[in-house]
Design a protein around this motif. Structure first.
Motif, PDB file in Angstrom:
ATOM      1  N   GLY A  25      44.954  54.921  49.457  1.00 56.70           N
ATOM      2  CA  GLY A  25      45.727  55.864  48.644  1.00 56.70           C
ATOM      3  C   GLY A  25      46.266  57.030  49.464  1.00 56.70           C
ATOM      4  N   HIS A  26      45.803  57.186  50.698  1.00 55.80           N
ATOM      5  CA  HIS A  26      46.243  58.313  51.524  1.00 55.80           C
ATOM      6  C   HIS A  26      47.603  57.991  52.167  1.00 55.80           C
ATOM      7  N   PRO A  27      48.504  58.969  52.231  1.00 57.84           N
ATOM      8  CA  PRO A  27      49.832  58.711  52.825  1.00 57.84           C
ATOM      9  C   PRO A  27      49.748  58.162  54.248  1.00 57.84           C
ATOM     10  N   ASP A  28      48.655  58.415  54.953  1.00 53.83           N
ATOM     11  CA  ASP A  28      48.524  57.907  56.326  1.00 53.83           C
ATOM     12  C   ASP A  28      48.517  56.386  56.385  1.00 53.83           C
ATOM     13  N   CYS A  29      48.263  55.741  55.229  1.00 55.07           N
ATOM     14  CA  CYS A  29      48.237  54.271  55.195  1.00 55.07           C
ATOM     15  C   CYS A  29      49.599  53.683  54.861  1.00 55.07           C
ATOM     16  N   SER A  30      50.568  54.533  54.565  1.00 55.94           N
ATOM     17  CA  SER A  30      51.907  54.047  54.206  1.00 55.94           C
ATOM     18  C   SER A  30      52.909  54.407  55.291  1.00 55.94           C
TER      19      SER A  30
ATOM     20  N   SER B  49      54.004  42.254  62.066  1.00 57.17           N
ATOM     21  CA  SER B  49      53.815  40.979  62.782  1.00 57.17           C
ATOM     22  C   SER B  49      52.499  40.960  63.570  1.00 57.17           C
ATOM     23  N   TYR B  50      51.817  42.104  63.653  1.00 56.08           N
ATOM     24  CA  TYR B  50      50.607  42.168  64.484  1.00 56.08           C
ATOM     25  C   TYR B  50      49.354  41.788  63.676  1.00 56.08           C
ATOM     26  N   HIS B  51      49.103  42.527  62.530  1.00 54.54           N
ATOM     27  CA  HIS B  51      47.891  42.241  61.748  1.00 54.54           C
ATOM     28  C   HIS B  51      48.174  42.077  60.251  1.00 54.54           C
ATOM     29  N   ALA B  52      49.461  41.946  59.929  1.00 53.81           N
ATOM     30  CA  ALA B  52      49.893  41.619  58.563  1.00 53.81           C
ATOM     31  C   ALA B  52      49.634  42.707  57.524  1.00 53.81           C
ATOM     32  N   TRP B  53      49.516  43.954  57.942  1.00 56.62           N
ATOM     33  CA  TRP B  53      49.563  45.004  56.930  1.00 56.62           C
ATOM     34  C   TRP B  53      50.945  44.900  56.277  1.00 56.62           C
ATOM     35  N   SER B  54      51.010  45.089  54.959  1.00 53.75           N
ATOM     36  CA  SER B  54      52.324  44.962  54.327  1.00 53.75           C
ATOM     37  C   SER B  54      52.628  46.179  53.457  1.00 53.75           C
ATOM     38  N   PHE B  55      53.927  46.390  53.241  1.00 56.43           N
ATOM     39  CA  PHE B  55      54.412  47.612  52.595  1.00 56.43           C
ATOM     40  C   PHE B  55      55.542  47.285  51.633  1.00 56.43           C
ATOM     41  N   HIS B  56      55.612  48.030  50.539  1.00 55.85           N
ATOM     42  CA  HIS B  56      56.741  47.900  49.622  1.00 55.85           C
ATOM     43  C   HIS B  56      57.997  48.448  50.325  1.00 55.85           C
ATOM     44  N   LEU B  57      59.160  48.183  49.724  1.00 57.88           N
ATOM     45  CA  LEU B  57      60.409  48.627  50.353  1.00 57.88           C
ATOM     46  C   LEU B  57      60.506  50.152  50.457  1.00 57.88           C
ATOM     47  N   ASP B  58      59.758  50.866  49.613  1.00 61.06           N
ATOM     48  CA  ASP B  58      59.789  52.333  49.711  1.00 61.06           C
ATOM     49  C   ASP B  58      58.775  52.847  50.743  1.00 61.06           C
ATOM     50  N   GLY B  59      58.099  51.917  51.425  1.00 58.20           N
ATOM     51  CA  GLY B  59      57.173  52.303  52.499  1.00 58.20           C
ATOM     52  C   GLY B  59      55.719  52.387  52.075  1.00 58.20           C
ATOM     53  N   LYS B  60      55.501  52.359  50.749  1.00 57.64           N
ATOM     54  CA  LYS B  60      54.113  52.486  50.264  1.00 57.64           C
ATOM     55  C   LYS B  60      53.323  51.226  50.619  1.00 57.64           C
ATOM     56  N   VAL B  61      52.070  51.421  51.057  1.00 60.91           N
ATOM     57  CA  VAL B  61      51.278  50.266  51.479  1.00 60.91           C
ATOM     58  C   VAL B  61      51.086  49.305  50.300  1.00 60.91           C
ATOM     59  N   ARG B  62      51.227  47.995  50.583  1.00 63.45           N
ATOM     60  CA  ARG B  62      51.092  46.985  49.533  1.00 63.45           C
ATOM     61  C   ARG B  62      49.744  46.279  49.675  1.00 63.45           C
ATOM     62  N   ALA B  63      49.417  45.864  50.875  1.00 68.28           N
ATOM     63  CA  ALA B  63      48.140  45.162  51.089  1.00 68.28           C
ATOM     64  C   ALA B  63      47.678  45.320  52.536  1.00 68.28           C
ATOM     65  N   ILE B  64      46.361  45.422  52.668  1.00 65.44           N
ATOM     66  CA  ILE B  64      45.737  45.403  53.997  1.00 65.44           C
ATOM     67  C   ILE B  64      44.800  44.196  54.001  1.00 65.44           C
ATOM     68  N   PRO B  65      45.059  43.220  54.860  1.00 61.88           N
ATOM     69  CA  PRO B  65      44.229  42.008  54.837  1.00 61.88           C
ATOM     70  C   PRO B  65      42.783  42.300  55.252  1.00 61.88           C
TER      71      PRO B  65
END
Ligand SMILES: [Fe+2]
Length: 440
Positions: A131-136, A102-118
């Motif tokens: 691709g780094h786990p730190d982004c998920s 809700s802060y900057h709209a980073w989004s993630f798949h249901l398994d936690g993997k990052v989907r999109a960074i605006p």
């Protein structure tokens, strides 16, 4: 801050009051018990649809249990890897096809993997790597379930779930086996109560057969009087009177039951709860059970002698009535408890109503039973916080009379404080390395 030694805190028949009050010890408990062992997250039926989630605390970590597209259930840290904001602010809900911060709209798949960074262009040339786990979102190290009950461990290593549960897994067998379909379904609303006391008060109380005849006498005795009057007037009293009148049971009767104390602090308070009257509803239900399992097996399932099963350090399961209470400690003197009940799949509605009665009449914070316990635990916490009033908490009752076979402690008397001694044996095993390290 210097910590006391284990030897100065726990003796075979007494413990130092600071294990209930010291914030430094609480912190060590979170790190060495709760954030390492298997912790109950919820029942699979709490998240039936893809995207359904339920949030919870494991130790001090905010977690979210979520149903995946492939039908599995995952447990993730409820934290956006961008700025750390919790992704699910509600206790439960459906997050759709993924999580969106809700802060900057980073989004993630249901398994936690990052989907999109605006606004991707702002990250070009920086060290941020999608691709780094730190982004998920990070996952709990281990997730497993037993008969629909989901657990997670935040530690990579340690015993598996079944090894952790040991013989206390009967809590879930007993609950599910009482269903003609072998399954239960959660009633998706729980009571949530913040207890103003250390989590150990609740755990000790659950198998403490010494206290009902005192603490709950004020409810049990009047309930018994009314039950007897109704019986005299009408020939029989509804079963729910028994739920309260049972608290008028005498010390002698409680002494005739047994506690079975397993390794890791788990345990059982045995005793039959008188749930097999011969009314038409019970007869219909038992017929369904016999059709499902055959005469012999159905009898085995229906006659198990269990009052409570305790999964240390956080769960109290009253399997014959499909009740489950779970602790989420908040501070040395503050504990959140969640009070759930379940429906036996395939059982008649009348049998479910009995679980609901017990949920509302005994385990709800609005009843005199739970309220009287809560008052004791709060006053207990206040008493132990007093620095000059005495240092020790006594667990001497029937000490020396415990019978040990294959690592299991059997009480000689129902009111023996072997329950607390067994819990502190487990507590010491969890805490010994950390306390020793703090001494070094
Ligand atoms: Fe009680």
């Amino acid at each position: 801050m210097s910590l006391p030694s284990l030897q100065s805190l726990v003796e075979p028949d007494r413990v130092h009051r600071s294990v209930y009050t010291d914030p430094a010890i609480f912190d060590l408990e979170m790190r060495n018990i709760w954030e390492r062992t298997w912790v109950y997250c919820g029942h699979e039926s709490q998240v039936p649809q893809v995207g359904d989630y339920h949030t919870l605390q494991i130790g001090r970590q905010p977690m979210v249990m979520v149903r995946q597209k492939d039908g599995s259930v995952r447990v993730l840290y409820n934290r956006c890897p961008h700025r750390g904001v919790q992704l699910c602010g509600n206790q439960r809900g459906n997050t759709g096809t993924g999580f969106v911060c809700s802060y900057h709209a980073w989004s993630f798949h249901l398994d936690g993997k990052v989907r999109a960074i605006p606004l991707k262009q702002g990250y070009e040339g920086t060290r941020l790597d999608m691709g780094h786990p730190d982004c998920s979102m990070k996952s709990a190290a281990r997730v497993d379930s037993y008969r629909g009950f989901v657990f997670a461990s935040l530690a990579d290593e340690g015993p598996g779930l079944l090894e952790f549960l040991g013989d206390a897994k009967v809590a879930f067998d007993d609950m599910c086996d009482r269903s003609p379909l072998g399954e239960v379904e959660v009633v998706p609303v729980c009571h949530r109560v913040v207890q103003h006391s250390n989590w150990k008060f609740f755990m000790e109380n659950q198998l403490d057969a010494l206290h009902p005849s005192v603490t709950h006498q004020s409810t049990g005795v009047p309930a018994r009087r009314v039950e007897q009057r109704v019986k005299a007037d009408q020939g029989a009293a509804p079963l729910f009177f028994h739920y309260l009148s049972a608290f008028a049971t005498s010390f002698d009767q409680w002494d005739s039951v047994q506690t079975v104390n397993f390794p890791r602090g788990h345990g059982i308070l045995k005793a039959y709860m008188g749930l097999r009257p011969t009314d038409p509803d019970t007869v219909a239900y038992e017929t369904l059970m016999k059709q499902a399992y055959g005469e012999h097996k159905a009898e085995e399932f229906l006659s198990r002698s269990i009052h409570h099963v305790l999964i240390y350090p956080y769960l109290s399961v009253q399997s014959p009535l499909q009740q489950l209470r779970c602790l989420r400690p908040l501070a040395a003197d503050k504990t959140l408890s969640e009070i759930w009940h379940f429906r036996l799949k395939g059982a008649p509605e009348a049998i479910y109503r009995r679980s609901l009665w017990y949920f509302n009449l005994v385990n709800s914070p609005a009843t005199m039973i739970n309220a009287d316990d809560l008052e004791n635990w709060t006053k207990g916490q206040w008493g132990l916080q007093a620095s000059m009033a005495g240092d020790w908490v006594s667990f001497h009752r029937n000490h020396g009379g415990d019978e040990e076979r294959d690592g299991v402690l059997y009480s000689n008397k129902g009111t023996s404080e072997v329950v607390m001694r067994s819990q502190f044996k487990a507590w010491s095993e969890y805490m010994a390395p950390a306390l020793a390290a703090a001494q070094a």
